[in-house]
Design a protein around this motif. Structure first.
Motif, PDB file in Angstrom:
ATOM      1  N   ASP A 273      -3.300 -13.815  -1.958  1.00 52.93           N
ATOM      2  CA  ASP A 273      -1.913 -13.959  -1.505  1.00 52.93           C
ATOM      3  C   ASP A 273      -1.427 -12.701  -0.785  1.00 52.93           C
ATOM      4  O   ASP A 273      -0.508 -12.770   0.034  1.00 52.93           O
ATOM      5  CB  ASP A 273      -0.991 -14.252  -2.686  1.00 52.93           C
ATOM      6  CG  ASP A 273      -1.192 -15.638  -3.255  1.00 52.93           C
ATOM      7  OD1 ASP A 273      -1.839 -16.466  -2.590  1.00 52.93           O
ATOM      8  OD2 ASP A 273      -0.707 -15.894  -4.378  1.00 52.93           O
ATOM      9  N   SER A 274      -2.026 -11.562  -1.114  1.00 56.57           N
ATOM     10  CA  SER A 274      -1.605 -10.284  -0.512  1.00 56.57           C
ATOM     11  C   SER A 274      -2.671  -9.727   0.422  1.00 56.57           C
ATOM     12  O   SER A 274      -2.798  -8.517   0.590  1.00 56.57           O
ATOM     13  CB  SER A 274      -1.303  -9.261  -1.613  1.00 56.57           C
ATOM     14  OG  SER A 274      -2.473  -9.012  -2.389  1.00 56.57           O
ATOM     15  N   SER A 275      -3.422 -10.606   1.064  1.00 56.92           N
ATOM     16  CA  SER A 275      -4.593 -10.183   1.843  1.00 56.92           C
ATOM     17  C   SER A 275      -4.266  -9.248   3.004  1.00 56.92           C
ATOM     18  O   SER A 275      -5.142  -8.520   3.482  1.00 56.92           O
ATOM     19  CB  SER A 275      -5.337 -11.410   2.383  1.00 56.92           C
ATOM     20  OG  SER A 275      -4.481 -12.186   3.203  1.00 56.92           O
ATOM     21  N   PHE A 276      -3.008  -9.222   3.469  1.00 53.49           N
ATOM     22  CA  PHE A 276      -2.650  -8.349   4.593  1.00 53.49           C
ATOM     23  C   PHE A 276      -1.888  -7.114   4.129  1.00 53.49           C
ATOM     24  O   PHE A 276      -1.319  -6.392   4.931  1.00 53.49           O
ATOM     25  CB  PHE A 276      -1.826  -9.132   5.621  1.00 53.49           C
ATOM     26  CG  PHE A 276      -1.771  -8.492   6.990  1.00 53.49           C
ATOM     27  CD1 PHE A 276      -2.928  -8.124   7.659  1.00 53.49           C
ATOM     28  CD2 PHE A 276      -0.555  -8.261   7.611  1.00 53.49           C
ATOM     29  CE1 PHE A 276      -2.876  -7.533   8.912  1.00 53.49           C
ATOM     30  CE2 PHE A 276      -0.492  -7.671   8.876  1.00 53.49           C
ATOM     31  CZ  PHE A 276      -1.666  -7.313   9.519  1.00 53.49           C
ATOM     32  N   MET A 277      -1.891  -6.859   2.816  1.00 52.03           N
ATOM     33  CA  MET A 277      -1.212  -5.678   2.282  1.00 52.03           C
ATOM     34  C   MET A 277      -2.215  -4.567   2.026  1.00 52.03           C
ATOM     35  O   MET A 277      -3.180  -4.744   1.286  1.00 52.03           O
ATOM     36  CB  MET A 277      -0.463  -6.018   0.987  1.00 52.03           C
ATOM     37  CG  MET A 277       0.768  -6.865   1.215  1.00 52.03           C
ATOM     38  SD  MET A 277       1.702  -7.145  -0.310  1.00 52.03           S
ATOM     39  CE  MET A 277       2.306  -5.485  -0.663  1.00 52.03           C
ATOM     40  N   HIS A 278      -1.983  -3.428   2.635  1.00 54.38           N
ATOM     41  CA  HIS A 278      -2.837  -2.254   2.478  1.00 54.38           C
ATOM     42  C   HIS A 278      -1.951  -1.012   2.354  1.00 54.38           C
ATOM     43  O   HIS A 278      -1.079  -0.779   3.196  1.00 54.38           O
ATOM     44  CB  HIS A 278      -3.759  -2.082   3.688  1.00 54.38           C
ATOM     45  CG  HIS A 278      -4.864  -3.072   3.772  1.00 54.38           C
ATOM     46  ND1 HIS A 278      -6.158  -2.785   3.388  1.00 54.38           N
ATOM     47  CD2 HIS A 278      -4.886  -4.356   4.193  1.00 54.38           C
ATOM     48  CE1 HIS A 278      -6.934  -3.847   3.585  1.00 54.38           C
ATOM     49  NE2 HIS A 278      -6.182  -4.817   4.072  1.00 54.38           N
ATOM     50  N   GLY A 279      -2.172  -0.241   1.310  1.00 56.64           N
ATOM     51  CA  GLY A 279      -1.474   1.036   1.163  1.00 56.64           C
ATOM     52  C   GLY A 279      -0.001   0.919   0.834  1.00 56.64           C
ATOM     53  O   GLY A 279       0.753   1.882   1.014  1.00 56.64           O
ATOM     54  N   ALA A 280       0.432  -0.223   0.323  1.00 56.78           N
ATOM     55  CA  ALA A 280       1.847  -0.419  -0.003  1.00 56.78           C
ATOM     56  C   ALA A 280       2.167   0.087  -1.406  1.00 56.78           C
ATOM     57  O   ALA A 280       1.336  -0.008  -2.309  1.00 56.78           O
ATOM     58  CB  ALA A 280       2.213  -1.900   0.103  1.00 56.78           C
ATOM     59  N   ILE A 281       3.367   0.613  -1.567  1.00 56.23           N
ATOM     60  CA  ILE A 281       3.875   0.998  -2.884  1.00 56.23           C
ATOM     61  C   ILE A 281       5.034   0.043  -3.153  1.00 56.23           C
ATOM     62  O   ILE A 281       6.122   0.195  -2.608  1.00 56.23           O
ATOM     63  CB  ILE A 281       4.361   2.458  -2.919  1.00 56.23           C
ATOM     64  CG1 ILE A 281       3.359   3.392  -2.211  1.00 56.23           C
ATOM     65  CG2 ILE A 281       4.595   2.889  -4.365  1.00 56.23           C
ATOM     66  CD1 ILE A 281       1.979   3.420  -2.800  1.00 56.23           C
ATOM     67  N   MET A 282       4.805  -0.959  -3.971  1.00 58.31           N
ATOM     68  CA  MET A 282       5.719  -2.084  -4.125  1.00 58.31           C
ATOM     69  C   MET A 282       6.641  -1.894  -5.330  1.00 58.31           C
ATOM     70  O   MET A 282       6.194  -1.951  -6.470  1.00 58.31           O
ATOM     71  CB  MET A 282       4.907  -3.371  -4.281  1.00 58.31           C
ATOM     72  CG  MET A 282       5.744  -4.629  -4.320  1.00 58.31           C
ATOM     73  SD  MET A 282       4.722  -6.120  -4.235  1.00 58.31           S
ATOM     74  CE  MET A 282       3.967  -6.117  -5.861  1.00 58.31           C
ATOM     75  N   PRO A 283       7.933  -1.676  -5.102  1.00 53.25           N
ATOM     76  CA  PRO A 283       8.849  -1.540  -6.237  1.00 53.25           C
ATOM     77  C   PRO A 283       9.047  -2.878  -6.963  1.00 53.25           C
ATOM     78  O   PRO A 283       9.238  -3.910  -6.322  1.00 53.25           O
ATOM     79  CB  PRO A 283      10.173  -1.108  -5.592  1.00 53.25           C
ATOM     80  CG  PRO A 283       9.806  -0.624  -4.217  1.00 53.25           C
ATOM     81  CD  PRO A 283       8.623  -1.458  -3.818  1.00 53.25           C
ATOM     82  N   VAL A 284       8.961  -2.839  -8.274  1.00 58.65           N
ATOM     83  CA  VAL A 284       9.339  -3.974  -9.126  1.00 58.65           C
ATOM     84  C   VAL A 284      10.232  -3.351 -10.185  1.00 58.65           C
ATOM     85  O   VAL A 284       9.795  -3.002 -11.272  1.00 58.65           O
ATOM     86  CB  VAL A 284       8.097  -4.662  -9.741  1.00 58.65           C
ATOM     87  CG1 VAL A 284       8.525  -5.906 -10.518  1.00 58.65           C
ATOM     88  CG2 VAL A 284       7.094  -5.040  -8.670  1.00 58.65           C
TER      89      VAL A 284
END
Length: 252
Positions: free
Chosen positions: A234-245
């Motif tokens: 589902d996140s195949s195009f996400m690289h190097g992200a810092i995702m706030p939750v």
């Protein structure tokens, strides 16, 4: 079909809190779990639960701050399941919000060695076989303290900022080798690490927790759901992200 069918996940800090929640959820989504924790008895209980629910898992003892312990744990995991497709670096400790002048060298070293060096140790032990397989996912559990002050003390904030930078560099260096590296930045989450602080009822802490837009602290399961997203295609195009939750902590 589960989102992680035929995948093997190595999860540190799997004996409680966010690591345990990830282990249980990833197993439900079809992954085989290598559940790693310094508390072997605790992590064995998580593995028992996974097996009771029809999943496959093994428990391994690990001290993420000790490279020899890490290598042994990874070797043991690979002997059980032959490969590791997903690594979640979740193990961590708090520094009780200590400012620098109240941070002893011993405390500084402990926080940095577990929270930051530990991520380096485990990643370096797992990454070579991911590169050989030409694919792999690395998920690092950072914190809102990777963005702002006030989410921890001096050592904790320094370590979590380090995780954010390390995650970005991993992506830069190994993204073209099939490796996706991203991080999650939880806000106030009730887990084994924070339970005592929340239960203390400290006015300053609770004001910070309750002042976020969500008006509450999060659960380990909510962080696990975000981790599942990063672990899956589902996140195949996400690289190097810092995702706030974080319940909106960073919008304040």
């Amino acid at each position: 079909m589960g989102k992680l069918d035929n995948k093997v996940a190595f999860i540190t800090g799997a004996g409680s809190g966010m690591g345990a929640a990830q282990s249980l959820l990833f197993a439900k989504e079809g992954a085989k779990i290598i559940a790693a924790d310094i508390n072997l008895e605790g992590v064995k209980k998580i593995v028992e639960k996974i097996k009771e629910d029809g999943g496959e898992a093994v428990a391994v003892e690990i001290d993420v701050s000790d490279s020899s312990s890490v290598k042994d744990a990874v070797k043991e995991g690979l002997e059980s399941f032959e490969r590791i497709d997903v690594l979640s670096n979740t193990a961590g400790v708090l520094d009780d919000y200590a400012p620098t002048l109240e941070t002893s060298e011993e405390l500084w070293d402990k926080i940095i060695n577990i929270n930051l060096k530990g991520v380096y140790n485990v990643t370096n032990a797992v990454l070579p076989q991911m590169i050989d397989n030409k694919e792999g996912v690395v998920i690092n559990i950072a914190s809102i303290a990777a963005f702002v002050a006030g989410g921890g003390g001096a050592a904790y904030t320094a370590a979590k900022h380090g995780i954010a930078g390390y995650t970005k560099q991993l992506s830069f260096d190994y993204g073209n080798k099939g490796i996706r590296a991203n991080a999650i930045a939880p806000g106030a989450v009730e887990s084994g690490m924070t339970k005592e602080i929340f239960e203390s009822g400290d006015a300053a802490v609770m004001e910070s927790v309750n002042s976020v837009p969500a008006g509450r602290y999060g659960s380990p399961e909510e962080i696990a759901t975000a981790a599942l997203f990063l672990a899956s295609e589902d996140s195949s195009f996400m690289h190097g992200a810092i995702m706030p939750v974080d319940g909106g902590w960073l919008v304040k």
